[in-house]
Design a protein around this motif. Structure first.
Motif, PDB file in Angstrom:
ATOM      1  N   HIS A  94      -7.229   4.870   7.999  1.00 13.84           N
ATOM      2  CA  HIS A  94      -6.792   6.268   8.080  1.00 13.84           C
ATOM      3  C   HIS A  94      -6.826   6.728   9.533  1.00 13.84           C
ATOM      4  O   HIS A  94      -7.668   6.292  10.329  1.00 13.84           O
ATOM      5  N   TYR A 147      -4.063   5.913   3.762  1.00 11.81           N
ATOM      6  CA  TYR A 147      -3.515   4.747   3.078  1.00 11.81           C
ATOM      7  C   TYR A 147      -4.296   4.440   1.812  1.00 11.81           C
ATOM      8  O   TYR A 147      -5.513   4.667   1.732  1.00 11.81           O
ATOM      9  N   SER A 148      -3.567   3.910   0.827  1.00 16.37           N
ATOM     10  CA  SER A 148      -4.174   3.538  -0.445  1.00 16.37           C
ATOM     11  C   SER A 148      -3.587   2.206  -0.898  1.00 16.37           C
ATOM     12  O   SER A 148      -2.354   2.044  -0.906  1.00 16.37           O
ATOM     13  N   PHE A 199       0.850  -1.188   0.000  1.00 15.60           N
ATOM     14  CA  PHE A 199       0.000   0.000   0.000  1.00 15.60           C
ATOM     15  C   PHE A 199       0.883   1.235   0.000  1.00 15.60           C
ATOM     16  O   PHE A 199       2.066   1.181   0.323  1.00 15.60           O
ATOM     17  N   SER A 251       1.268   5.086   1.619  1.00 15.40           N
ATOM     18  CA  SER A 251       0.823   5.886   2.761  1.00 15.40           C
ATOM     19  C   SER A 251       1.092   7.361   2.464  1.00 15.40           C
ATOM     20  O   SER A 251       2.158   7.710   1.950  1.00 15.40           O
ATOM     21  N   TYR A 252       0.104   8.180   2.782  1.00 13.43           N
ATOM     22  CA  TYR A 252       0.183   9.612   2.560  1.00 13.43           C
ATOM     23  C   TYR A 252       0.230  10.297   3.915  1.00 13.43           C
ATOM     24  O   TYR A 252      -0.652  10.096   4.754  1.00 13.43           O
ATOM     25  N   ASN A 265      -8.857  -3.722   0.196  1.00 14.14           N
ATOM     26  CA  ASN A 265      -8.996  -2.560   1.063  1.00 14.14           C
ATOM     27  C   ASN A 265      -8.981  -2.918   2.534  1.00 14.14           C
ATOM     28  O   ASN A 265      -8.479  -2.163   3.369  1.00 14.14           O
TER      29      ASN A 265
END
Length: 286
Positions: A122, A108-109, A80, A82-83, A116
């Motif tokens: 988040h 997170y994406s 994934f 992560s932002y 998912n």
């Protein structure tokens, strides 16, 4: 003027011009440092502050200094992305003391078809409050030292928010020593233990951080390029991330920092990037 005199004058200028230019740059840089350090107030040394693991406030902070930071980052993990986003405010209520409040978020994406429900939720990671005291500032040796403490109230992710609200606490005392070498080269050590307590089990996990940085500050400015080495030691593992970085002043009271992250020994993390916007309200030309 005959041709020999002309050639002789050109030869002298070819050798003298670089030295004159270098002396001019050095003089300009020395004047800038003197203007920075010799303002009204206690001694203060110009240091290059790392951009990823930043300080609570400038070393040798003077009363009334304040700063807003907004940060955005992206980390490429194996399963994934992560932002990272943060907003922080730091200020000096008295000489030599810096305080800070920070709110760091992570989103997170999934990548590569990851489901998912298999990625983290988040979250607002924590409420961070911190203090830093510069106990040694020496302009003759261009050296500063400080001790500090960061407390993080860890907050449950958005899916479980309020159950409980605060799930743990991180205790993080630290020590900082920085030195400027000449007028342009800067080094800094930031180190200390980090103890994470989980309230549900009352267990404490301890790691130790050793962060070193080296920067070159451009003549007569606060712009710099450099490297930050973030090292984390624990009983089970050792992590090292190298972070090339640069800082650029886009206005007198507004700077932007850009950081790349290159993990050396992390198993689940690949490249990362981070940008920090720094606004100093009330800052005036020196």
């Amino acid at each position: 003027m005959n041709i020999r005199t002309f050639l002789l004058l050109n030869l002298v200028w070819a050798y003298a011009a670089p030295a004159i230019s270098q002396n001019t740059d050095q003089e300009k840089d020395s004047i800038y440092i003197q203007q920075y350090e010799n303002q009204q107030g206690p001694d203060k040394v110009l240091h290059a502050e790392p951009l990823y693991i930043d300080l609570i406030r400038d070393l040798g902070a003077r009363k009334g200094e304040k700063e807003w930071n907004v940060g955005l980052g992206l980390t490429d993990n194996l399963k994934f992305d992560s932002y990272e986003a943060l907003i922080e405010y730091e200020w000096a209520p008295i000489d030599r003391l810096g305080l800070e409040v920070e709110l760091p978020f992570t989103f997170y994406s999934p990548v590569n078809g990851t489901a998912n429900d298999s990625i983290p939720a988040h979250r607002l990671n924590s409420l961070k409050v911190a203090a830093q005291w510069s106990f040694f500032v020496s302009e003759p040796t261009s050296t500063s030292m400080a001790i500090g403490y960061i407390n993080e109230f860890e907050i449950s992710d958005f899916e479980n928010f309020g159950n409980p609200i605060i799930k743990g606490n991180v205790y993080n005392p630290f020590f900082v020593v920085a030195k400027r070498w000449g007028t342009n080269f800067h080094s800094l050590l930031y180190t200390g233990p980090k103890m994470e307590q989980y309230f549900s089990t009352n267990k404490v996990h301890t790691t130790y951080d050793v962060n070193t940085s080296f920067h070159y500050m451009i003549m007569g400015t606060r712009n710099f390029i450099g490297l930050e080495f973030n090292k984390t030691f624990s009983d089970e593992d050792f992590d090292l991330t190298i972070r090339p970085q640069m800082r650029l002043g886009i206005a007198d009271n507004l700077l932007i920092g850009i950081v790349a992250g290159i993990p050396v020994s992390r198993e689940n993390q690949r490249l990362s990037s981070f940008a920090r916007l720094i606004w100093e309200p009330g800052h005036h030309p020196k």
